[in-house]
Scaffold this motif. Structure first.
Motif, PDB file in Angstrom:
ATOM      1  N   LYS A  32       0.842  -1.198   0.000  1.00 31.00           N
ATOM      2  CA  LYS A  32       0.000   0.000   0.000  1.00 31.00           C
ATOM      3  C   LYS A  32       0.870   1.238   0.000  1.00 31.00           C
ATOM      4  O   LYS A  32       2.020   1.193   0.448  1.00 31.00           O
ATOM      5  N   PRO A  33       0.337   2.397  -0.481  1.00 31.20           N
ATOM      6  CA  PRO A  33       1.103   3.649  -0.396  1.00 31.20           C
ATOM      7  C   PRO A  33       1.391   4.025   1.058  1.00 31.20           C
ATOM      8  O   PRO A  33       0.698   3.590   1.983  1.00 31.20           O
ATOM      9  N   LYS A  34       2.413   4.842   1.247  1.00 30.87           N
ATOM     10  CA  LYS A  34       2.832   5.226   2.596  1.00 30.87           C
ATOM     11  C   LYS A  34       1.702   5.855   3.391  1.00 30.87           C
ATOM     12  O   LYS A  34       1.558   5.625   4.585  1.00 30.87           O
ATOM     13  N   GLU A  35       0.877   6.665   2.715  1.00 33.03           N
ATOM     14  CA  GLU A  35      -0.195   7.355   3.441  1.00 33.03           C
ATOM     15  C   GLU A  35      -1.172   6.358   4.060  1.00 33.03           C
ATOM     16  O   GLU A  35      -1.677   6.553   5.155  1.00 33.03           O
ATOM     17  N   GLU A  36      -1.430   5.253   3.348  1.00 36.50           N
ATOM     18  CA  GLU A  36      -2.382   4.277   3.853  1.00 36.50           C
ATOM     19  C   GLU A  36      -1.781   3.381   4.925  1.00 36.50           C
ATOM     20  O   GLU A  36      -2.502   2.676   5.625  1.00 36.50           O
ATOM     21  N   LEU A  37      -0.453   3.378   5.031  1.00 38.81           N
ATOM     22  CA  LEU A  37       0.210   2.543   6.028  1.00 38.81           C
ATOM     23  C   LEU A  37       0.386   3.265   7.363  1.00 38.81           C
ATOM     24  O   LEU A  37       0.915   2.690   8.306  1.00 38.81           O
ATOM     25  N   LYS A  38      -0.068   4.521   7.426  1.00 38.76           N
ATOM     26  CA  LYS A  38       0.050   5.259   8.684  1.00 38.76           C
ATOM     27  C   LYS A  38      -0.854   4.648   9.743  1.00 38.76           C
ATOM     28  O   LYS A  38      -1.960   4.196   9.454  1.00 38.76           O
ATOM     29  N   SER A  39      -0.382   4.651  10.976  1.00 41.10           N
ATOM     30  CA  SER A  39      -1.219   4.211  12.080  1.00 41.10           C
ATOM     31  C   SER A  39      -2.234   5.300  12.407  1.00 41.10           C
ATOM     32  O   SER A  39      -2.130   6.442  11.949  1.00 41.10           O
ATOM     33  N   THR A  40      -3.227   4.926  13.220  1.00 41.24           N
ATOM     34  CA  THR A  40      -4.239   5.907  13.625  1.00 41.24           C
ATOM     35  C   THR A  40      -3.605   7.075  14.369  1.00 41.24           C
ATOM     36  O   THR A  40      -3.964   8.242  14.166  1.00 41.24           O
ATOM     37  N   ILE A  41      -2.630   6.783  15.218  1.00 39.87           N
ATOM     38  CA  ILE A  41      -1.959   7.843  15.982  1.00 39.87           C
ATOM     39  C   ILE A  41      -1.192   8.771  15.042  1.00 39.87           C
ATOM     40  O   ILE A  41      -1.210   9.999  15.196  1.00 39.87           O
ATOM     41  N   GLU A  42      -0.523   8.196  14.031  1.00 39.01           N
ATOM     42  CA  GLU A  42       0.209   9.027  13.065  1.00 39.01           C
ATOM     43  C   GLU A  42      -0.745   9.937  12.289  1.00 39.01           C
ATOM     44  O   GLU A  42      -0.422  11.096  12.020  1.00 39.01           O
ATOM     45  N   ARG A  43      -1.904   9.417  11.940  1.00 43.75           N
ATOM     46  CA  ARG A  43      -2.878  10.244  11.212  1.00 43.75           C
ATOM     47  C   ARG A  43      -3.415  11.366  12.088  1.00 43.75           C
ATOM     48  O   ARG A  43      -3.629  12.483  11.620  1.00 43.75           O
ATOM     49  N   VAL A  44      -3.639  11.073  13.355  1.00 44.66           N
ATOM     50  CA  VAL A  44      -4.158  12.098  14.264  1.00 44.66           C
ATOM     51  C   VAL A  44      -3.168  13.246  14.389  1.00 44.66           C
ATOM     52  O   VAL A  44      -3.541  14.428  14.316  1.00 44.66           O
ATOM     53  N   PHE A  45      -1.895  12.928  14.557  1.00 45.55           N
ATOM     54  CA  PHE A  45      -0.902  13.987  14.700  1.00 45.55           C
ATOM     55  C   PHE A  45      -0.600  14.673  13.369  1.00 45.55           C
ATOM     56  O   PHE A  45       0.071  15.695  13.346  1.00 45.55           O
ATOM     57  N   SER A  46      -1.060  14.097  12.270  1.00 45.86           N
ATOM     58  CA  SER A  46      -0.988  14.774  10.968  1.00 45.86           C
ATOM     59  C   SER A  46      -2.246  15.581  10.697  1.00 45.86           C
ATOM     60  O   SER A  46      -2.490  15.990   9.571  1.00 45.86           O
ATOM     61  N   GLU A  47      -3.062  15.782  11.750  1.00 40.06           N
ATOM     62  CA  GLU A  47      -4.320  16.522  11.680  1.00 40.06           C
ATOM     63  C   GLU A  47      -5.299  15.862  10.734  1.00 40.06           C
ATOM     64  O   GLU A  47      -6.054  16.510  10.021  1.00 40.06           O
ATOM     65  N   GLU A  48      -5.280  14.516  10.705  1.00 39.86           N
ATOM     66  CA  GLU A  48      -6.259  13.753   9.941  1.00 39.86           C
ATOM     67  C   GLU A  48      -7.124  12.980  10.945  1.00 39.86           C
ATOM     68  O   GLU A  48      -6.898  11.811  11.197  1.00 39.86           O
ATOM     69  N   ILE A  49      -8.091  13.643  11.532  1.00 40.31           N
ATOM     70  CA  ILE A  49      -8.941  13.003  12.535  1.00 40.31           C
ATOM     71  C   ILE A  49     -10.102  12.325  11.823  1.00 40.31           C
ATOM     72  O   ILE A  49     -10.987  12.988  11.287  1.00 40.31           O
ATOM     73  N   PRO A  50     -10.117  10.983  11.758  1.00 35.15           N
ATOM     74  CA  PRO A  50     -11.225  10.300  11.071  1.00 35.15           C
ATOM     75  C   PRO A  50     -12.512  10.453  11.859  1.00 35.15           C
ATOM     76  O   PRO A  50     -12.567  10.171  13.056  1.00 35.15           O
ATOM     77  N   GLN A  51     -13.568  10.897  11.198  1.00 39.50           N
ATOM     78  CA  GLN A  51     -14.849  11.096  11.867  1.00 39.50           C
ATOM     79  C   GLN A  51     -15.744   9.861  11.782  1.00 39.50           C
ATOM     80  O   GLN A  51     -16.629   9.675  12.598  1.00 39.50           O
ATOM     81  N   ALA A  52     -15.488   9.001  10.792  1.00 40.95           N
ATOM     82  CA  ALA A  52     -16.292   7.787  10.660  1.00 40.95           C
ATOM     83  C   ALA A  52     -15.771   6.725  11.621  1.00 40.95           C
ATOM     84  O   ALA A  52     -14.583   6.646  11.905  1.00 40.95           O
ATOM     85  N   VAL A  53     -16.678   5.901  12.111  1.00 39.55           N
ATOM     86  CA  VAL A  53     -16.335   4.778  12.989  1.00 39.55           C
ATOM     87  C   VAL A  53     -16.562   3.499  12.184  1.00 39.55           C
ATOM     88  O   VAL A  53     -17.696   3.182  11.822  1.00 39.55           O
ATOM     89  N   THR A  54     -15.487   2.778  11.904  1.00 40.70           N
ATOM     90  CA  THR A  54     -15.579   1.601  11.051  1.00 40.70           C
ATOM     91  C   THR A  54     -16.084   0.389  11.828  1.00 40.70           C
ATOM     92  O   THR A  54     -15.875   0.268  13.035  1.00 40.70           O
TER      93      THR A  54
END
Length: 625
Positions: free
Chosen positions: A194-216
């Motif tokens: 997968k691309p690097k962006e998709e391999l980020k952990s949830t914590i990495e995304r949060v600190f990148s200001e990518e707060i997912p609003q959907a609950v899977t």
């Protein structure tokens, strides 16, 4: 002899009809049958039966009539490259089992594959061991249909590069020995680059200001991945020290060394009756003694014969034991393990519980009685191996069907599907998931439940008060099949104002009650060179619908102390400062003719003709003065 046989075979197949041109039909039949029957007997005598089958890359072990082996002398120029056929490949009847597991970790257009290395493999039919010389890594885009293979040499990991992202790949490994023989296939693992962006952990995304609003709701059952990975601590147990509680049994061997007045060494093996025989000592029964008891027993027996000596006992080759792993496991059956093996070792050998099997109520049975109940969650969550019991020959590990389960998703540290043990409440389930993350919105914890096998309902909880001692919501009992959702906080940053444009430090600043423009821009030091001083603006969100409005002010007068321009700020205000070039036309002059760089140049204050000539690179030698 082999060359002679093959030569005769070829001649008969190619020229047989010519040998029997004469004679009648019956005579020709008899001659041909006699020749082929003689060659068949001759070939069998020398083990040279030919085969027309060959191993296809990616064929599963059970579909192979013969396997191929690889010479350990692999040329350097092909080492680590994709190969169609390895030099020195031969066919052979016997099958080697593959005694180790592999695992794979996906990356961006690559997959890292690793496995537990082994020094030797055992031949099934002859019960002999051969040293491993290297490994072949097979892979492809279809399960058990491997289109490519790589000789990786004698290493336990390899990175496959230049793969397609979002394409599933399947991997398996064979080992080859020094005698040019291949083992069977290892277990198969699947990985999807997968691309690097998709391999980020949830914590990495949060600190990148990518707060997912959907609950899977895409959850995995907790703990089962442990058995699909290659973990060296659960490799075959052969080389660890023997503890004082090790139980001696038939098949164990050890060395007794004496020194002092007596210099002697005894290499002994426990026979099927559990006895050892020593010269001048006799037959001693040692079956059932611990290693510590064995030392004391031998010291006592040797003291009856010898005086003034010292003794040491060292374990040699250990016996094997046969245990049974049944119930809901990946590969149920009987397993031959080292006598040092434990219940965890046997579970790993069997691939662990299947996803239909329990992780919390595994039974170790001995002589018809259950002697231990194993809860793998203690090991997975706490690292507690106190329930890992040493096995004895004939033991059975039984894995019942999985018990009640609960799913927890959203903003917890370890979202998954968990197996419950007994009655659990909301707080205990959140604890299994590692707790709520810092983004979890405690005012709305949602519970989905199937009620009375009839309908699905939703219940919302506010557990924010539980932080201050109140607990009624956290004590809510959880039922089989419940799904707990923990939603995130809003992604909008509050208590903030923004400064942007032609400034040195753009970005967000803390909003303080009563804050004004001079608190945000106290002097010219906050601005970049040549700001536009006649105009700057504030963009403000006006409640209740928060539509934007613009408020203009004179930046130059503000910085000179005009308090009428020092407007009070509100939360979420955005102050924008412009550059001079942005809001007014830049004056330009043009120079041409005999200069080095003719063209248009910005007209600066107090600029003279000679200044313009120098900006244009000065005059050419051909210029007419």
């Amino acid at each position: 002899m082999r060359q002679v046989i093959e030569s005769v075979n070829r001649n008969i197949l190619q020229k047989g009809p010519e040998f029997v041109k004469g004679g009648n039909f019956f005579t020709r039949k008899v001659i041909l049958f006699s020749v082929f029957f003689t060659l068949l007997i001759f070939n069998l005598s020398y083990g040279q039966v030919s085969t027309f089958s060959s191993e296809l890359p990616g064929s599963p072990p059970e579909s192979e009539g013969r396997s191929k082996a690889i010479s350990p002398q692999i040329p350097k120029e092909i080492m680590g490259k994709e190969i169609e056929r390895l030099p020195g490949e031969v066919s052979f009847e016997e099958r080697y089992p593959f005694p180790f597991l592999i695992s794979a970790v996906q990356g961006d257009t690559f997959v890292d594959v690793s496995w537990t290395p082994v020094e030797t493999v055992k031949l099934k039919k002859e019960l002999i061991e051969e040293p491993v010389s290297g490994y072949i890594l097979f892979y492809g885009t279809e399960s058990r249909n491997y289109t490519k293979k790589v000789d990786v040499g004698n290493t336990a990991s390899y990175r496959i590069r230049n793969l397609k992202n979002h394409t599933p790949y399947f991997f398996s490994v064979k080992a080859y020995t020094k005698s040019k023989r291949l083992t069977g296939f290892s277990n198969e693992v699947k990985a999807t680059p997968k691309p690097k962006e998709e391999l980020k952990s949830t914590i990495e995304r949060v600190f990148s200001e990518e707060i997912p609003q959907a609950v899977t709701k895409d959850l995995k059952q907790f703990g089962y991945d442990l058995f699909s990975s290659s973990i060296s601590s659960f490799a075959p147990v052969t080389d660890i020290p023997v503890g004082p509680d090790y139980m001696i049994g038939p098949g164990d061997s050890f060395t007794i060394s004496l020194w002092g007045r007596v210099e002697h060494s005894f290499n002994v093996k426990v026979d099927r009756n559990g006895q050892i025989t020593l010269s001048k000592i006799g037959t001693l029964k040692v079956w059932g003694l611990t290693f510590a008891e064995l030392k004391k027993y031998l010291q006592r027996e040797f003291s009856k014969r010898y005086k003034g000596f010292h003794m040491n006992v060292v374990m040699g080759k250990l016996r094997t034991i046969r245990v049974f792993v049944t119930g809901e496991v990946v590969v149920p059956g009987s397993y031959t393990l080292s006598s040092l093996s434990t219940a965890y070792t046997a579970l790993f050998a069997a691939g662990g519980p299947s996803k239909k099997g329990t992780m919390r109520n595994i039974k170790l049975q001995r002589n018809g009685a259950t002697i231990k109940i194993i809860d793998l969650y203690d090991f997975l969550l706490k690292g507690d191996k106190s329930q890992d019991e040493r096995l004895q020959s004939g033991d059975t590990i039984f894995v019942p069907v999985i018990g009640p389960v609960v799913g927890i998703t959203g903003n917890v540290k370890r979202p998954a599907i968990y197996e419950m043990k007994g009655t659990m409440n909301l707080q205990e389930v959140i604890g299994l998931a590692g707790g709520v993350t810092f983004l979890g919105y405690l005012q709305r914890i949602q519970l989905e439940r199937v009620e009375s096998h009839q309908k699905k309902i939703v219940v919302d909880f506010d557990i924010s008060e539980s932080l201050y001692g109140e607990r009624p919501q956290l004590d809510t009992p959880i039922q089989d099949g419940d799904l707990i959702k923990i939603y995130p906080i809003l992604p909008t940053t509050q208590n903030i104002v923004y400064l942007e444009g032609h400034v040195k430090r753009p970005g967000g600043y803390e909003f303080k009650k009563g804050m004004k423009l001079l608190d945000l821009i106290p002097s010219f030091d906050e601005l970049l060179p040549e700001p536009y001083l006649d105009h700057a603006e504030i963009t403000r969100l006006i409640p209740p619908d928060f539509h934007p409005e613009t408020i203009s002010f004179n930046l130059g007068r503000l910085l000179k102390g005009d308090l009428s321009q020092n407007i009070e700020l509100k939360e979420y205000d955005t102050v924008t400062v412009y550059s001079r070039d942005t809001l007014r036309e830049v004056p330009q002059v043009t120079i041409g003719g005999e200069v080095q760089r003719p063209g248009k140049y910005r007209l600066l204050e107090n600029m003279r003709v000679k200044d313009l000539i120098y900006k244009a690179g000065n005059l050419k030698r051909s210029a007419y003065l």
